[in-house]
Scaffold this motif. Structure first.
Motif, PDB file in Angstrom:
ATOM      1  N   LYS A 191      39.745  43.104  46.051  1.00 21.17           N
ATOM      2  CA  LYS A 191      38.999  44.364  46.087  1.00 21.17           C
ATOM      3  C   LYS A 191      39.817  45.643  46.019  1.00 21.17           C
ATOM      4  N   GLY A 192      40.553  45.908  46.737  1.00 21.14           N
ATOM      5  CA  GLY A 192      41.564  47.114  47.069  1.00 21.14           C
ATOM      6  C   GLY A 192      42.465  47.233  45.551  1.00 21.14           C
ATOM      7  N   VAL A 193      43.018  46.274  45.067  1.00 20.31           N
ATOM      8  CA  VAL A 193      43.633  46.607  44.007  1.00 20.31           C
ATOM      9  C   VAL A 193      42.933  46.870  42.789  1.00 20.31           C
ATOM     10  N   ALA A 194      41.635  45.864  42.535  1.00 17.80           N
ATOM     11  CA  ALA A 194      40.762  46.348  41.458  1.00 17.80           C
ATOM     12  C   ALA A 194      40.374  47.725  41.636  1.00 17.80           C
ATOM     13  N   GLN A 195      39.870  48.199  42.988  1.00 20.17           N
ATOM     14  CA  GLN A 195      39.201  49.477  42.937  1.00 20.17           C
ATOM     15  C   GLN A 195      40.287  50.666  42.571  1.00 20.17           C
ATOM     16  N   LEU A 196      41.626  50.582  42.961  1.00 21.38           N
ATOM     17  CA  LEU A 196      42.737  51.368  42.756  1.00 21.38           C
ATOM     18  C   LEU A 196      42.783  51.263  41.016  1.00 21.38           C
ATOM     19  N   MET A 197      42.815  49.941  40.520  1.00 22.45           N
ATOM     20  CA  MET A 197      42.817  50.210  39.144  1.00 22.45           C
ATOM     21  C   MET A 197      41.676  50.763  38.285  1.00 22.45           C
ATOM     22  N   ARG A 198      40.624  50.504  38.587  1.00 21.85           N
ATOM     23  CA  ARG A 198      39.524  51.070  38.209  1.00 21.85           C
ATOM     24  C   ARG A 198      39.469  52.560  38.106  1.00 21.85           C
ATOM     25  N   LEU A 199      40.107  53.185  39.482  1.00 13.31           N
ATOM     26  CA  LEU A 199      40.096  54.608  39.375  1.00 13.31           C
ATOM     27  C   LEU A 199      41.443  55.181  38.542  1.00 13.31           C
ATOM     28  N   VAL A 200      42.348  54.458  38.447  1.00 12.97           N
ATOM     29  CA  VAL A 200      43.582  54.714  37.315  1.00 12.97           C
ATOM     30  C   VAL A 200      42.770  54.868  36.196  1.00 12.97           C
ATOM     31  N   GLY A 217      52.637  37.977  37.488  1.00 11.85           N
ATOM     32  CA  GLY A 217      53.748  37.830  36.623  1.00 11.85           C
ATOM     33  C   GLY A 217      53.712  38.940  35.435  1.00 11.85           C
ATOM     34  N   PHE A 218      53.091  39.761  35.456  1.00  6.91           N
ATOM     35  CA  PHE A 218      52.778  40.834  34.498  1.00  6.91           C
ATOM     36  C   PHE A 218      52.573  42.183  35.052  1.00  6.91           C
ATOM     37  N   PRO A 219      52.805  43.313  34.323  1.00  7.92           N
ATOM     38  CA  PRO A 219      52.391  44.389  34.979  1.00  7.92           C
ATOM     39  C   PRO A 219      50.970  44.941  34.809  1.00  7.92           C
ATOM     40  N   LEU A 220      50.440  45.574  35.840  1.00  7.36           N
ATOM     41  CA  LEU A 220      49.088  45.896  35.778  1.00  7.36           C
ATOM     42  C   LEU A 220      48.880  47.407  35.211  1.00  7.36           C
ATOM     43  N   MET A 221      49.820  48.095  35.536  1.00 11.46           N
ATOM     44  CA  MET A 221      49.828  49.554  35.076  1.00 11.46           C
ATOM     45  C   MET A 221      51.108  49.938  34.421  1.00 11.46           C
ATOM     46  N   GLU A 222      51.060  51.272  33.954  1.00 10.16           N
ATOM     47  CA  GLU A 222      52.387  51.762  33.582  1.00 10.16           C
ATOM     48  C   GLU A 222      52.173  53.196  33.708  1.00 10.16           C
ATOM     49  N   SER A 223      53.213  54.244  34.337  1.00  6.70           N
ATOM     50  CA  SER A 223      53.136  55.243  34.715  1.00  6.70           C
ATOM     51  C   SER A 223      54.269  56.154  33.815  1.00  6.70           C
ATOM     52  N   VAL A 224      54.060  57.396  33.435  1.00  4.62           N
ATOM     53  CA  VAL A 224      55.114  58.082  33.033  1.00  4.62           C
ATOM     54  C   VAL A 224      55.091  59.327  33.939  1.00  4.62           C
ATOM     55  N   SER A 225      56.290  59.832  34.424  1.00  4.35           N
ATOM     56  CA  SER A 225      56.490  60.837  35.396  1.00  4.35           C
ATOM     57  C   SER A 225      56.245  62.272  34.764  1.00  4.35           C
ATOM     58  N   GLY A 226      56.046  63.210  35.456  1.00  8.60           N
ATOM     59  CA  GLY A 226      55.652  64.750  35.190  1.00  8.60           C
ATOM     60  C   GLY A 226      56.624  65.230  34.125  1.00  8.60           C
ATOM     61  N   GLY A 227      56.584  66.424  34.030  1.00 10.14           N
ATOM     62  CA  GLY A 227      57.456  67.097  33.072  1.00 10.14           C
ATOM     63  C   GLY A 227      56.608  68.167  32.717  1.00 10.14           C
ATOM     64  N   LYS A 228      56.903  68.874  31.329  1.00  6.65           N
ATOM     65  CA  LYS A 228      56.102  69.966  30.875  1.00  6.65           C
ATOM     66  C   LYS A 228      54.779  69.504  30.602  1.00  6.65           C
ATOM     67  N   GLU A 280      44.109  45.722  31.929  1.00  8.30           N
ATOM     68  CA  GLU A 280      42.736  45.837  31.816  1.00  8.30           C
ATOM     69  C   GLU A 280      41.709  44.658  31.490  1.00  8.30           C
ATOM     70  N   ASP A 281      42.487  43.618  30.984  1.00  7.43           N
ATOM     71  CA  ASP A 281      41.526  42.339  30.800  1.00  7.43           C
ATOM     72  C   ASP A 281      41.565  41.741  32.154  1.00  7.43           C
ATOM     73  N   LEU A 282      42.527  41.505  32.969  1.00  5.44           N
ATOM     74  CA  LEU A 282      42.476  41.141  34.419  1.00  5.44           C
ATOM     75  C   LEU A 282      41.435  41.779  35.085  1.00  5.44           C
ATOM     76  N   LEU A 283      41.230  43.110  35.079  1.00  3.34           N
ATOM     77  CA  LEU A 283      40.439  43.932  35.874  1.00  3.34           C
ATOM     78  C   LEU A 283      38.903  43.389  35.271  1.00  3.34           C
ATOM     79  N   LYS A 284      38.681  43.362  34.103  1.00  4.41           N
ATOM     80  CA  LYS A 284      37.403  43.111  33.368  1.00  4.41           C
ATOM     81  C   LYS A 284      36.914  41.629  33.841  1.00  4.41           C
ATOM     82  N   ARG A 285      38.094  40.552  33.877  1.00  2.00           N
ATOM     83  CA  ARG A 285      37.689  39.325  34.222  1.00  2.00           C
ATOM     84  C   ARG A 285      37.436  39.334  35.728  1.00  2.00           C
TER      85      ARG A 285
END
Length: 124
Positions: free
Chosen positions: A25-34, A66-77, A89-94
């Motif tokens: 539940k926690g990881v899913a909620q975090l992913m939904r908000l991301v 065994g796979f990344p759930l999300m990807e991030s790009v650091s700040g900048g301009k 996305e597929d895992l969260l939907k399922r």
């Protein structure tokens, strides 16, 4: 047992995993908000979660699955962002579909065994 003594609520903890119970539940909620906010920082802040805990639960789930759930790009301009990977996305939907089916079946079973209560709680 008298009706007033019957339980009125139930709770389930539903997790999916390969080896260690790391995605729930926690990881899913975090992913939904991301997905909604485009920011891991905004997601964990809305949940009242520390950054270290957010990264820890995401990394633990990724290691187990065994796979990344999300990807991030650091700040900048242009500023940074986070987004779910296609696999994430597929895992969260399922997971959300599976969760809804399990809760529906659990609610039906609860009513069968404990009676029809107006206060049955669904803790997602």
């Amino acid at each position: 047992m008298k009706r007033e003594h019957m339980p009125a609520k139930f709770d389930l903890r539903l997790r999916v995993f390969s080896e260690e119970p790391a995605f729930g539940k926690g990881v899913a909620q975090l992913m939904r908000l991301v997905a909604q906010k485009g920011s891991l920082s905004a997601a964990y802040k809305e949940m009242g979660m520390a950054a270290s805990k957010a990264w820890k639960i995401v990394r633990r789930a990724e290691a187990d699955l065994g796979f990344p759930l999300m990807e991030s790009v650091s700040g900048g301009k242009s500023g940074g962002f986070s987004q779910l990977t296609p696999e994430g996305e597929d895992l969260l939907k399922r997971y959300e579909e599976f969760q809804e089916e399990v809760y529906k079946a659990a609610r039906q079973s609860f009513v069968k065994h404990f009676g029809n209560h107006d206060t049955i709680e669904k803790n997602l």
